[in-house]
Write a protein that holds these residues in place. Sequence first.
Motif, mmCIF file in Angstrom:
data_model
loop_
_atom_site.group_PDB
_atom_site.id
_atom_site.type_symbol
_atom_site.label_atom_id
_atom_site.label_comp_id
_atom_site.label_asym_id
_atom_site.label_seq_id
_atom_site.Cartn_x
_atom_site.Cartn_y
_atom_site.Cartn_z
ATOM 1 N N LEU A 68 0.829 -1.213 0.000
ATOM 2 C CA LEU A 68 0.000 0.000 0.000
ATOM 3 C C LEU A 68 0.859 1.257 0.000
ATOM 4 N N GLN A 69 1.954 1.243 0.733
ATOM 5 C CA GLN A 69 2.852 2.397 0.738
ATOM 6 C C GLN A 69 3.479 2.609 -0.640
ATOM 7 N N MET A 70 3.783 1.517 -1.332
ATOM 8 C CA MET A 70 4.331 1.633 -2.681
ATOM 9 C C MET A 70 3.317 2.297 -3.616
ATOM 10 N N VAL A 71 2.056 1.915 -3.504
ATOM 11 C CA VAL A 71 1.016 2.504 -4.348
ATOM 12 C C VAL A 71 0.879 3.992 -4.037
ATOM 13 N N LYS A 72 0.898 4.343 -2.782
ATOM 14 C CA LYS A 72 0.781 5.759 -2.407
ATOM 15 C C LYS A 72 1.980 6.566 -2.906
ATOM 16 N N LYS A 73 3.161 5.974 -2.855
ATOM 17 C CA LYS A 73 4.347 6.651 -3.387
ATOM 18 C C LYS A 73 4.198 6.835 -4.895
ATOM 19 N N ALA A 74 3.705 5.813 -5.573
ATOM 20 C CA ALA A 74 3.499 5.904 -7.021
ATOM 21 C C ALA A 74 2.539 7.047 -7.358
ATOM 22 N N MET A 75 1.492 7.205 -6.559
ATOM 23 C CA MET A 75 0.528 8.290 -6.782
ATOM 24 C C MET A 75 1.187 9.654 -6.590
ATOM 25 N N ALA A 76 2.070 9.740 -5.594
ATOM 26 C CA ALA A 76 2.768 11.007 -5.351
ATOM 27 C C ALA A 76 3.754 11.316 -6.480
ATOM 28 N N LEU A 77 4.402 10.288 -6.998
ATOM 29 C CA LEU A 77 5.358 10.491 -8.093
ATOM 30 C C LEU A 77 4.664 10.892 -9.389
ATOM 31 N N ASN A 78 3.473 10.366 -9.605
ATOM 32 C CA ASN A 78 2.734 10.636 -10.831
ATOM 33 C C ASN A 78 1.321 11.086 -10.483
ATOM 34 N N PRO A 79 1.125 12.387 -10.296
ATOM 35 C CA PRO A 79 -0.216 12.861 -9.912
ATOM 36 C C PRO A 79 -1.273 12.655 -11.004
ATOM 37 N N TYR A 80 -0.853 12.323 -12.211
ATOM 38 C CA TYR A 80 -1.791 12.068 -13.308
ATOM 39 C C TYR A 80 -1.837 10.578 -13.646
ATOM 40 N N HIS A 81 -1.730 9.772 -12.616
ATOM 41 C CA HIS A 81 -1.683 8.316 -12.764
ATOM 42 C C HIS A 81 -3.010 7.761 -13.266
ATOM 43 N N PRO A 82 -2.958 6.549 -13.828
ATOM 44 C CA PRO A 82 -4.200 5.903 -14.267
ATOM 45 C C PRO A 82 -5.066 5.501 -13.078
ATOM 46 N N GLY A 83 -6.345 5.341 -13.348
ATOM 47 C CA GLY A 83 -7.301 5.037 -12.299
ATOM 48 C C GLY A 83 -7.079 3.721 -11.585
ATOM 49 N N TRP A 84 -6.486 2.726 -12.256
ATOM 50 C CA TRP A 84 -6.324 1.422 -11.620
ATOM 51 C C TRP A 84 -5.445 1.485 -10.383
ATOM 52 N N TYR A 85 -4.671 2.551 -10.200
ATOM 53 C CA TYR A 85 -3.861 2.695 -8.989
ATOM 54 C C TYR A 85 -4.730 2.653 -7.726
ATOM 55 N N TYR A 86 -6.000 3.029 -7.837
ATOM 56 C CA TYR A 86 -6.881 3.136 -6.668
ATOM 57 C C TYR A 86 -7.428 1.796 -6.159
ATOM 58 N N PHE A 87 -7.309 0.734 -6.934
ATOM 59 C CA PHE A 87 -7.906 -0.537 -6.511
ATOM 60 C C PHE A 87 -7.428 -1.013 -5.131
ATOM 61 N N PRO A 88 -6.122 -1.047 -4.834
ATOM 62 C CA PRO A 88 -5.746 -1.548 -3.506
ATOM 63 C C PRO A 88 -6.192 -0.627 -2.374
ATOM 64 N N LEU A 89 -6.316 0.666 -2.654
ATOM 65 C CA LEU A 89 -6.812 1.588 -1.622
ATOM 66 C C LEU A 89 -8.290 1.310 -1.348
ATOM 67 N N ALA A 90 -9.044 1.054 -2.420
ATOM 68 C CA ALA A 90 -10.459 0.713 -2.246
ATOM 69 C C ALA A 90 -10.601 -0.586 -1.457
ATOM 70 N N ALA A 91 -9.762 -1.576 -1.776
ATOM 71 C CA ALA A 91 -9.811 -2.850 -1.050
ATOM 72 C C ALA A 91 -9.490 -2.641 0.425
ATOM 73 N N ASP A 92 -8.508 -1.804 0.696
ATOM 74 C CA ASP A 92 -8.127 -1.540 2.082
ATOM 75 C C ASP A 92 -9.287 -0.896 2.850
ATOM 76 N N HIS A 93 -9.943 0.080 2.238
ATOM 77 C CA HIS A 93 -11.106 0.706 2.898
ATOM 78 C C HIS A 93 -12.224 -0.316 3.102
ATOM 79 N N TYR A 94 -12.451 -1.151 2.093
ATOM 80 C CA TYR A 94 -13.508 -2.146 2.214
ATOM 81 C C TYR A 94 -13.247 -3.067 3.405
ATOM 82 N N LEU A 95 -12.024 -3.544 3.510
ATOM 83 C CA LEU A 95 -11.689 -4.462 4.596
ATOM 84 C C LEU A 95 -11.763 -3.796 5.964
ATOM 85 N N LYS A 96 -11.550 -2.489 5.988
ATOM 86 C CA LYS A 96 -11.678 -1.738 7.246
ATOM 87 C C LYS A 96 -13.137 -1.371 7.540
ATOM 88 N N ARG A 97 -14.025 -1.825 6.663
ATOM 89 C CA ARG A 97 -15.459 -1.544 6.771
ATOM 90 C C ARG A 97 -15.767 -0.063 6.601
#
Length: 185
Positions: A68-97
């Motif tokens: 998850l930290q790698m994905v967040k770093k990738a988002m910071a490096l590329n603020p115009y990243h593709p939408g698929w970057y958000y999938f693990p963040l969505a999964a993390d929120h889902y699991l946290k209810r």
Amino acid sequence: MSQAAHHALADAQFFRKELVAFFVAAERAVELNPNNSDVLSSLGNRMSYAAEWNPTVGERVGKGAEGLQMVKKAMALNPYHPGWYYFPLAADHYLKREYEETLTEIQKINMPDFYWTQIYLVAANGQMGHAGRAQEAINELLELRPEFLDEPRAPFVQWNMPDNVIDAFMDGLRKAGLEILDQPP
């Protein structure tokens, strides 16, 4: 040494379910160029999915948190990243209810014609009791992937998600109104 070669090797090992070797190859790929946002997000995505979810503390353990930290770093490096970057963040929120946050992340993905987007929408809306929204997502999911109900666990297993993660999603899908039979992992 080639980052592309290690990334390809990591992907092959991931989908062959050779997870120990996957983590080694993924870490080597990142070491070779820690600022390649697509590689960071791709491998971080896989690391987060394959890692155990600890429901007691409400977070991913070990490599999952690192992913998850790698994905967040990738988002910071590329603020115009593709939408698929958000999938693990969505999964993390889902699991946290955190279902509202799940839906927010899914909207950022902007891939309505991808069946995984619909899986998340069905499960999160099912957990929230939003029957109408869940039904719309079910209709879209089954239009995009008509065979989904034949083996609903299969896409999750393909992405090496642990049983307790799969079970959490199956719960949301059932609450949305899908008839999902218990299947062995």
